[in-house]
Write a protein that holds these residues in place. Structure first.
Motif, mmCIF file in Angstrom:
data_model
loop_
_atom_site.group_PDB
_atom_site.id
_atom_site.type_symbol
_atom_site.label_atom_id
_atom_site.label_comp_id
_atom_site.label_asym_id
_atom_site.label_seq_id
_atom_site.Cartn_x
_atom_site.Cartn_y
_atom_site.Cartn_z
ATOM 1 N N ARG A 64 -34.710 -7.003 -1.145
ATOM 2 C CA ARG A 64 -33.894 -5.806 -0.895
ATOM 3 C C ARG A 64 -32.434 -6.204 -0.643
ATOM 4 N NH1 ARG A 64 -35.222 -0.584 0.773
ATOM 5 N NH2 ARG A 64 -37.420 -1.139 0.879
ATOM 6 N N ILE A 67 -30.764 -7.531 -3.986
ATOM 7 C CA ILE A 67 -30.364 -6.584 -5.042
ATOM 8 C C ILE A 67 -29.299 -5.598 -4.553
ATOM 9 C CG2 ILE A 67 -32.543 -6.811 -6.312
ATOM 10 C CD1 ILE A 67 -33.361 -4.092 -5.457
ATOM 11 N N ASP A 68 -29.032 -5.634 -3.266
ATOM 12 C CA ASP A 68 -27.917 -4.838 -2.737
ATOM 13 C C ASP A 68 -26.576 -5.527 -2.942
ATOM 14 O OD1 ASP A 68 -29.046 -2.515 -1.936
ATOM 15 O OD2 ASP A 68 -29.432 -3.147 0.132
ATOM 16 N N GLU A 69 -26.596 -6.789 -3.348
ATOM 17 C CA GLU A 69 -25.323 -7.499 -3.540
ATOM 18 C C GLU A 69 -24.617 -6.969 -4.791
ATOM 19 O OE1 GLU A 69 -25.634 -11.762 -3.132
ATOM 20 O OE2 GLU A 69 -26.948 -11.499 -1.400
ATOM 21 N N GLU A 73 -25.410 -4.923 -9.198
ATOM 22 C CA GLU A 73 -25.188 -3.489 -9.413
ATOM 23 C C GLU A 73 -25.394 -3.075 -10.884
ATOM 24 O OE1 GLU A 73 -22.565 -1.247 -10.499
ATOM 25 O OE2 GLU A 73 -23.876 0.333 -9.718
ATOM 26 N N MET A 94 -37.198 0.506 -3.737
ATOM 27 C CA MET A 94 -35.847 -0.084 -3.705
ATOM 28 C C MET A 94 -34.995 0.418 -4.861
ATOM 29 S SD MET A 94 -36.429 -4.134 -3.117
ATOM 30 C CE MET A 94 -37.870 -4.670 -2.226
ATOM 31 N N ILE A 95 -35.584 0.433 -6.063
ATOM 32 C CA ILE A 95 -34.741 0.773 -7.214
ATOM 33 C C ILE A 95 -34.543 2.287 -7.325
ATOM 34 C CG2 ILE A 95 -35.183 -1.371 -8.470
ATOM 35 C CD1 ILE A 95 -37.038 0.058 -10.281
ATOM 36 N N PHE A 97 -33.839 3.916 -4.791
ATOM 37 C CA PHE A 97 -32.707 4.032 -3.876
ATOM 38 C C PHE A 97 -31.396 3.575 -4.527
ATOM 39 C CE2 PHE A 97 -30.150 2.395 -0.301
ATOM 40 C CZ PHE A 97 -30.088 3.554 0.459
ATOM 41 N N THR A 98 -31.453 2.466 -5.273
ATOM 42 C CA THR A 98 -30.210 1.931 -5.861
ATOM 43 C C THR A 98 -29.857 2.618 -7.172
ATOM 44 O OG1 THR A 98 -31.441 0.184 -7.002
ATOM 45 C CG2 THR A 98 -30.481 -0.397 -4.875
ATOM 46 N N GLY A 99 -30.794 3.393 -7.730
ATOM 47 C CA GLY A 99 -30.513 4.082 -8.988
ATOM 48 C C GLY A 99 -30.795 3.247 -10.225
ATOM 49 N N HIS A 100 -31.471 2.090 -10.044
ATOM 50 C CA HIS A 100 -31.887 1.302 -11.211
ATOM 51 C C HIS A 100 -33.242 1.798 -11.706
ATOM 52 C CE1 HIS A 100 -29.102 -1.629 -9.193
ATOM 53 N NE2 HIS A 100 -28.727 -1.797 -10.450
#
Ligand code: AMP
Length: 186
Positions: A64, A67-69, A73, A94-95, A97-100
């Motif tokens: 987590r 991949i937030d680094e 992105e 997780m993804i 949340f990050t939009g991946h």
């Protein structure tokens, strides 16, 4: 995905370079932490040395954070994660949340006897603590028990690209790129 010794790390770097994204290897991150004697490394080492998986909570938190680094992105390639059903669920969260989203799951298929030989060879060259014969065999068992079932999960989502991992590195790379050409673009 693929059993220990299938060539995941080697291929991951080539593919990630090609797409200009980071290859995120949980095994490499754990090893770096062990080398530097960090608290994470101390938690991970005994599992790694025994050929067992590091507990999901520890692994998930680490991924987590990684991949937030910022470099992740635009996208990223995961090498050696997820390896358990619980990690699959965590990654989904997780993804989201990050939009991946997951584009493809590349599975390298190899001959089991041959890869044990490859790993023993690597042990001689690199001196990895988790490449002794007993540990090599245990890592294969853990893969079959805990990770192989994930292939069906991802196959059900239409994401699996199964690639013959035997042969020269460049040949396997070519097979992977040929398969990835068929991945639907959004
Ligand atoms: P690898 O270099 O990918 O073969 O990983 C080396 C070791 O790190 C594994 O045998 C596990 O002990 C640990 N490891 C790597 N990735 C994971 C993961 N996703 N879940 C749990 N343990 C992992």
């Amino acid at each position: 995905m693929g059993p220990p010794g299938a060539g995941k790390g080697t291929q991951a770097k080539v593919i990630a370079d090609h797409f200009g994204i980071p290859a995120i290897s949980t095994g490499d991150i754990f090893r770096a932490n062990v080398t530097h004697g960090t608290p994470l490394g101390k938690k991970a080492q005994e599992y790694m040395d025994a050929g067992e998986y590091v507990p999901d909570e520890v692994t998930n938190l680490m991924v987590r954070a990684r991949i937030d680094e910022p470099d992740a992105e635009p996208g990223f390639l995961l090498d050696g994660y997820p390896r358990t059903l619980s990690q699959v669920e965590e990654l989904d969260g997780m993804i989201r949340f990050t939009g991946h989203r997951l584009d493809a799951v590349v599975v390298l298929t190899v001959d089991a006897d041959e890869i044990v030989e490859r790993l023993l060879q690597r042990a001689r060259v690199e001196g990895r603590a988790d490449d002794t014969e007993d540990v090599v065999r245990r890592r294969q068992e853990v893969y079959v028990e805990q990770t192989e079932p994930l292939i069906e999960v991802y196959r059900g989502r239409g994401l699996v690209y199964e690639i013959d991992g035997m042969g020269a590195v460049e040949e396997v790379t070519k097979r992977i790129f040929d398969a990835l050409d068929a991945v639907p673009q959004s």
